[in-house]
Design a protein around this motif. Structure first.
Motif, mmCIF file in Angstrom:
data_model
loop_
_atom_site.group_PDB
_atom_site.id
_atom_site.type_symbol
_atom_site.label_atom_id
_atom_site.label_comp_id
_atom_site.label_asym_id
_atom_site.label_seq_id
_atom_site.Cartn_x
_atom_site.Cartn_y
_atom_site.Cartn_z
ATOM 1 N N LEU A 192 -11.223 119.568 10.362
ATOM 2 C CA LEU A 192 -12.479 120.186 9.952
ATOM 3 C C LEU A 192 -13.202 119.301 8.941
ATOM 4 C CD1 LEU A 192 -14.498 122.520 9.792
ATOM 5 C CD2 LEU A 192 -12.973 123.653 8.155
ATOM 6 N N LYS A 193 -12.430 118.767 7.972
ATOM 7 C CA LYS A 193 -13.033 117.903 6.955
ATOM 8 C C LYS A 193 -13.657 116.661 7.601
ATOM 9 C CE LYS A 193 -12.027 115.774 2.461
ATOM 10 N NZ LYS A 193 -12.756 114.539 2.697
ATOM 11 N N GLU A 194 -12.958 116.121 8.570
ATOM 12 C CA GLU A 194 -13.466 114.930 9.248
ATOM 13 C C GLU A 194 -14.798 115.232 9.951
ATOM 14 O OE1 GLU A 194 -11.822 111.565 12.390
ATOM 15 O OE2 GLU A 194 -11.124 113.643 12.589
ATOM 16 N N VAL A 195 -14.880 116.383 10.595
ATOM 17 C CA VAL A 195 -16.094 116.748 11.326
ATOM 18 C C VAL A 195 -17.281 116.912 10.374
ATOM 19 C CG1 VAL A 195 -17.177 118.595 12.658
ATOM 20 C CG2 VAL A 195 -14.891 117.804 13.280
ATOM 21 N N ILE A 196 -17.073 117.653 9.298
ATOM 22 C CA ILE A 196 -18.167 117.892 8.351
ATOM 23 C C ILE A 196 -18.588 116.583 7.681
ATOM 24 C CG2 ILE A 196 -18.836 119.089 6.234
ATOM 25 C CD1 ILE A 196 -18.631 120.885 8.709
ATOM 26 N N ASP A 197 -17.613 115.767 7.289
ATOM 27 C CA ASP A 197 -17.936 114.480 6.663
ATOM 28 C C ASP A 197 -18.696 113.575 7.638
ATOM 29 O OD1 ASP A 197 -16.672 115.367 4.417
ATOM 30 O OD2 ASP A 197 -14.854 114.154 4.675
ATOM 31 N N GLN A 198 -18.322 113.660 8.905
ATOM 32 C CA GLN A 198 -18.971 112.854 9.938
ATOM 33 C C GLN A 198 -20.453 113.238 10.076
ATOM 34 O OE1 GLN A 198 -16.621 113.190 13.427
ATOM 35 N NE2 GLN A 198 -17.312 111.287 14.347
ATOM 36 N N ILE A 199 -20.706 114.532 10.078
ATOM 37 C CA ILE A 199 -22.094 114.997 10.155
ATOM 38 C C ILE A 199 -22.865 114.542 8.919
ATOM 39 C CG2 ILE A 199 -23.593 117.032 10.200
ATOM 40 C CD1 ILE A 199 -21.320 118.494 11.716
ATOM 41 N N ASN A 200 -22.244 114.700 7.758
ATOM 42 C CA ASN A 200 -22.903 114.340 6.494
ATOM 43 C C ASN A 200 -23.119 112.835 6.340
ATOM 44 O OD1 ASN A 200 -23.349 116.902 5.472
ATOM 45 N ND2 ASN A 200 -21.360 117.013 4.450
ATOM 46 N N SER A 201 -22.334 112.056 7.045
ATOM 47 C CA SER A 201 -22.454 110.599 6.922
ATOM 48 C C SER A 201 -23.678 110.053 7.667
ATOM 49 C CB SER A 201 -21.200 109.921 7.484
ATOM 50 O OG SER A 201 -21.161 110.019 8.907
ATOM 51 N N GLY A 202 -24.244 110.870 8.522
ATOM 52 C CA GLY A 202 -25.359 110.415 9.342
ATOM 53 C C GLY A 202 -24.920 109.849 10.674
ATOM 54 N N TYR A 203 -23.657 110.053 11.040
ATOM 55 C CA TYR A 203 -23.122 109.515 12.295
ATOM 56 C C TYR A 203 -23.939 110.005 13.496
ATOM 57 C CZ TYR A 203 -19.629 108.213 15.840
ATOM 58 O OH TYR A 203 -18.987 107.664 16.931
ATOM 59 N N PHE A 204 -24.382 111.276 13.413
ATOM 60 C CA PHE A 204 -25.128 111.857 14.539
ATOM 61 C C PHE A 204 -26.639 111.881 14.284
ATOM 62 C CE2 PHE A 204 -20.871 113.839 14.611
ATOM 63 C CZ PHE A 204 -20.461 113.452 15.879
ATOM 64 N N SER A 205 -27.076 111.191 13.245
ATOM 65 C CA SER A 205 -28.504 111.235 12.896
ATOM 66 C C SER A 205 -29.014 109.864 12.480
ATOM 67 C CB SER A 205 -28.746 112.259 11.780
ATOM 68 O OG SER A 205 -27.843 112.055 10.700
ATOM 69 N N HIS A 206 -28.561 108.830 13.220
ATOM 70 C CA HIS A 206 -29.030 107.465 12.993
ATOM 71 C C HIS A 206 -28.842 107.035 11.538
ATOM 72 C CE1 HIS A 206 -30.715 107.739 17.025
ATOM 73 N NE2 HIS A 206 -31.347 108.846 16.659
ATOM 74 N N LEU A 207 -27.691 107.446 10.972
ATOM 75 C CA LEU A 207 -27.269 107.091 9.607
ATOM 76 C C LEU A 207 -28.131 107.726 8.523
ATOM 77 C CD1 LEU A 207 -26.318 103.301 10.051
ATOM 78 C CD2 LEU A 207 -24.886 105.352 10.287
ATOM 79 N N ASP A 208 -28.938 108.712 8.896
ATOM 80 C CA ASP A 208 -29.701 109.467 7.896
ATOM 81 C C ASP A 208 -28.850 110.660 7.454
ATOM 82 O OD1 ASP A 208 -31.415 110.956 6.358
ATOM 83 O OD2 ASP A 208 -33.100 110.854 7.753
ATOM 84 N N SER A 209 -28.254 110.538 6.282
ATOM 85 C CA SER A 209 -27.300 111.545 5.817
ATOM 86 C C SER A 209 -27.961 112.840 5.341
ATOM 87 C CB SER A 209 -26.452 110.966 4.678
ATOM 88 O OG SER A 209 -27.279 110.596 3.583
ATOM 89 N N LYS A 210 -29.271 112.860 5.266
ATOM 90 C CA LYS A 210 -29.956 114.037 4.722
ATOM 91 C C LYS A 210 -30.372 115.041 5.801
ATOM 92 C CE LYS A 210 -31.891 111.421 0.838
ATOM 93 N NZ LYS A 210 -33.165 110.970 0.193
ATOM 94 N N VAL A 211 -30.374 114.629 7.061
ATOM 95 C CA VAL A 211 -30.936 115.473 8.116
ATOM 96 C C VAL A 211 -30.268 116.843 8.178
ATOM 97 C CG1 VAL A 211 -31.300 115.725 10.608
ATOM 98 C CG2 VAL A 211 -31.658 113.506 9.505
ATOM 99 N N PHE A 212 -28.931 116.872 8.147
ATOM 100 C CA PHE A 212 -28.204 118.133 8.334
ATOM 101 C C PHE A 212 -27.591 118.653 7.039
ATOM 102 C CE2 PHE A 212 -27.873 115.892 12.484
ATOM 103 C CZ PHE A 212 -28.702 116.749 13.201
ATOM 104 N N LYS A 213 -27.995 118.104 5.909
ATOM 105 C CA LYS A 213 -27.391 118.480 4.629
ATOM 106 C C LYS A 213 -27.579 119.970 4.329
ATOM 107 C CE LYS A 213 -26.870 116.879 -0.131
ATOM 108 N NZ LYS A 213 -26.668 118.213 -0.686
#
Length: 843
Positions: free
Chosen positions: A746-767
């Protein structure tokens, strides 16, 4: 070729037989159901109703020609139904709903008339493709989701069961928005469903009522010394009726759906125009027509709230005035109104009807308070559709009084009398009395519409067994303790006509070939399918039908989205309104978890899956829109990662509506019903999917509980906390951060989303979305995460054994007899409305 064939036949009709250029068929039967009669009707409608000939006719012209031909046959039954109801003075159900998601009419009416094949043949002989024409129909988007779709199912069942009924609502010029996806984000476009006309409705220009808004109330004493009230409005709007016949399945009963359009009493100010003030000349028209302009306007601003309140009162007042008019025209007395009509409030949107009927009975028909209240409280029944306290409708007192000043007076008086009663009954328990009061206290006073509905109705029901029990324990607890005799449960149902016969004709034919067609009107007969679950040949045929539907959906996905999906993969479906409590983002966490497993071990044995999402987010609901963006962003990565090699695909199918749902449900292998336990009132998508043979992954929420009881726990993939456990976790202090910290996946998934992995490295999109999960998760995603992941592993294992899966799928369908809207309506008729079927005969 199609136009040439039809042109030749129209020309022959116009010149044959009488020598004067008139069609000889106009003197023949207009409403026959045979192929030849249908052909004549289609040709005549194209020529005489639309003034078109084949060389210039468009696809929409052909659709309209067929629609008018079908409508003629509905009108024959409709007139007969109304005539019989009037002559025999039967009690009538009035269903008040702010939403009706009817879906397209043509194919459904052909099925209910029993002439689908005949019409198909008639079209073929005219060089036309019926399916091609059906695809042309624009569906009326007069609702947001389940509430409107339920109303449509109930109208279908009322007619099928031959129960006298009128559905009342609003004829929104623009329905729910058309959804497009751009760069992964939802974009709303106008739903101008009336742009090409609506052949199914009939405008009743002569049937209109004046509706007042704003202004002030004069009080005076009449000659007898009685205190009287005269509402002097600021604005008067005219409500005009538009009627649509709703035909039952293979019966002669056609009930009425009466929708109201708002208009100005005088649409043009000639004096202002002559003075050169062109805007003022049409200002009244614009203001009045706005009321029925748009389905549920955005109410974030005060003007949006005002308009929504105006909409609710507008259609309720039109409807009650109409009912009283019908009653009095039949020579009946106003004192017996409740004996003629029973009025069902579909949620709190029409709850203002309690105060409005009091106004009409007292101010217009001069009844005393006690008699008016007696009639009112015997007229209404109330269906509650929510367990979310924030969804129980309230209105700011000042706003309410500015729109409906007379009703504010009435509600204060209703409340005064009720509080006096409750004070004695509850021995002065001020906390309970405050909870029950129609007026809420706070920084700004407000009116509690659910309380008005509860007090003014003789029956209150929830829409699933669990929901009804939770109502008694939570949001309506004090009402239940004060008036337990009012409470009932009426579990929702769906019509098998649209959601099986129309949506899945191949499965319908397979079932009917084994057990006959009786199940279409008595869904309990599906139980006869159970023995065939042990028949290897039948299981093979069953899965072939499912594969064909998946192949058809895959083709649509490719055409609409350009994404290739494998029909041999598991079609894992989550389609419903986008909302945090429905937890589409929990499904996304599962997809990312599976994606990470494959990335770490590219050669792992995994059942190929196609994850299909669909649903609309409310335009002002930012987190729901973020959930759509997240789904699409994850899909963009997963679908194009060579390590995944197409083993999992993520699809967001845009513009979820009845038309698209009819294509998605039959193709589903897995039905995702993953709302937080205790939040979903019932659900009906869960029923439609299971009826079409999908296996449910779900919590014990809403009607999931009853579905699991019926299909068998071995054929249901259960996960997550129960409603009681959810309440316990919350009361003890839910800490999502602990789940996040202690679960590496679970931690890996949330950190992955927060890192911008799914948003072209923009870490703010899903914050905003991930912060809500980490720090303010009201829907316990993290608490249910591991249970959900473990259950999905069981789903994968079960799908590997396709023969066993086929057996489970057959049993799911075979055991869904309880979930017909016919059963729901029978229970309403017998236990709440006290109405009987009235078979209609044609002259």
């Amino acid at each position: 070729m199609k136009k040439k064939v039809l042109a030749d036949k129209v020309q022959a009709d116009a010149t044959n037989g009488n020598g004067n250029g008139h069609s000889p068929y106009l003197e023949d039967s207009r409403t026959g159901l045979g192929v030849d009669t249908l052909k004549r009707a289609i040709r005549n409608n194209l020529f005489y109703v639309q003034g078109k000939f084949p060389e210039i006719a468009t696809r929409n012209d052909y659709y309209m020609a067929i629609a008018y031909a079908v409508r003629d046959r509905l009108l024959q039954r409709w007139v007969a139904s109304v005539k019989q109801y009037i002559q025999e003075k039967h009690r009538v159900v009035a269903y008040l709903s702010a939403e009706y998601l009817l879906g397209p009419h043509l194919a459904n009416n052909l099925i209910n008339l029993g002439i689908y094949k005949e019409t198909e043949q008639a079209c073929k002989e005219l060089g036309l493709d019926l399916e091609w024409l059906i695809e042309k129909e624009v569906e009326p988007g007069l609702g947001n989701g389940g509430l409107g779709r339920l109303a449509a199912c109930y109208m279908d069942s009322l007619a099928t069961l031959e129960v006298p009924a009128i559905g009342y609502g609003i004829r929104y010029q623009f329905g729910i928005f058309e959804q497009d996806i751009r760069d992964g984000w939802q974009v709303e476009d106008t739903d101008n469903w009336l742009r090409r006309g609506n052949p199914w409705e009939i405008a009743r220009r002569e049937l209109s009522y004046d509706i007042k808004f704003g202004g002030y109330v004069q009080t005076y004493l009449d000659r007898a010394g009685k205190l009287c009230f005269n509402w002097i409005p600021e604005l008067v709007v005219k409500g005009v009726a538009y009627d649509t016949p709703i035909l039952g399945y293979k019966v002669n009963t056609a009930n009425t759906l009466r929708l109201w359009k708002s208009e100005a009493p005088h649409s043009f100010d000639f004096q202002s125009f002559n003075a050169g003030d062109y805007n003022s000349a049409v200002n009244s028209k614009i203001i009045c027509e706005n009321i029925s302009k748009v389905l549920y306007p955005n109410d974030e601003q005060i003007e949006g709230k005002r308009l929504r309140l105006q909409q609710q009162y507008f259609f309720v007042s039109c409807s009650l005035q109409d009912m009283i008019g019908i009653h009095l025209r039949q020579g009946e007395k106003i004192h017996d109104f409740h004996k003629k009509f029973v009025v069902q409030l579909n949620d709190t949107h029409p709850a203002i009807g309690v105060a409005e009927l009091m106004r009409l009975l007292m101010d217009v028909h001069q009844l005393e308070w006690e008699e008016a209240w007696d009639i009112t409280s015997k007229t209404f029944a109330y269906t509650n559709h929510t367990l979310l306290p924030e969804a129980l409708e309230t209105w700011d007192l000042q706003l309410f009084g500015s729109v409906l000043p007379r009703h504010l007076q009435l509600i204060y008086e209703i409340n005064r009398r009720f509080v006096d009663y409750a004070t004695i009954k509850l021995y002065g328990n001020h906390q309970k009395i405050s909870s029950l009061s129609l007026i809420g206290e706070g920084p700004r006073k407000y009116i509690k519409m659910a309380n008005l509905a509860c007090l003014g109705s003789f029956a209150i029901n929830g829409v699933a067994a669990l929901h009804s029990e939770l109502l008694k324990k939570t949001v309506l607890k004090d009402w239940y303790e004060l008036m337990p005799h009012k409470f009932q449960n009426k579990t929702n149902g769906v019509t098998p006509r649209r959601w099986m016969v129309l949506a899945n004709p191949e499965l319908t034919n397979l079932i009917s070939g084994k057990i006959g067609e009786g199940w279409i009107k008595n869904l309990h007969e599906l139980k006869q399918l159970e023995p065939f679950a042990d028949d290897p040949e039948f299981r093979k045929e069953w899965m072939q039908v499912k594969f064909n539907k998946k192949k058809a959906l895959a083709k649509r996905i490719k055409k609409r989205l350009g994404v290739d999906v494998d029909p041999n993969s598991m079609f894992d479906i989550l389609v419903k309104r986008i909302h945090e409590y429905k937890r589409q983002h929990l499904k996304v966490l599962h997809i990312i978890t599976l994606y990470n497993q494959i990335k770490k071990n590219p050669s792992m044995d995994v059942v190929p899956r196609t994850f299909i999402f669909a649903g609309k987010a409310a335009p002002g609901y930012r987190k729901a829109k973020l959930m759509i963006k997240l789904i699409n962003s994850v899909g963009e990565i997963v679908n194009n990662d060579p390590d995944i090699n197409g083993r999992i695909k993520v699809v967001f199918y845009p513009n979820y509506n009845v038309t698209n749902a009819q294509k998605i449900y039959p193709a589903a292998d897995v039905s995702e019903q993953i709302s937080t336990a205790g939040k979903e009132a019932s659900g009906t998508g869960n029923m439609k999917l299971s009826l079409n043979g999908a296996l449910t992954v779900g919590t014990l929420d809403g009607a999931n509980v009853e579905i699991r009881e019926c299909v068998g726990e071995e054929n249901f993939f259960l996960f997550g906390l129960t409603a009681d456990e959810v309440a316990k976790v919350k009361s003890e202090g839910y800490k999502p951060w602990d789940y996040y910290s202690e679960n590496p996946n679970l931690k890996e998934v949330i950190d992955q989303i927060n890192s911008g992995y799914f948003s072209h490295l923009d870490s703010k999109v899903f914050k905003e979305l991930t912060d809500s999960l980490l720090y303010d998760d009201q829907y316990l995603l993290f608490a249910d995460y591991q249970s959900y992941i473990d259950t999905q592993a069981k789903v994968e294992e079960a799908f590997k054994d396709q023969d066993k899966w086929a057996r489970m799928s057959i049993l799911n369908t075979a055991r869904m007899g309880k979930f017909s809207s016919d059963r729901s309506i029978r229970e309403y008729c017998d236990e709440i409305w006290k109405v009987e079927s009235v078979p209609v005969t044609l002259d």
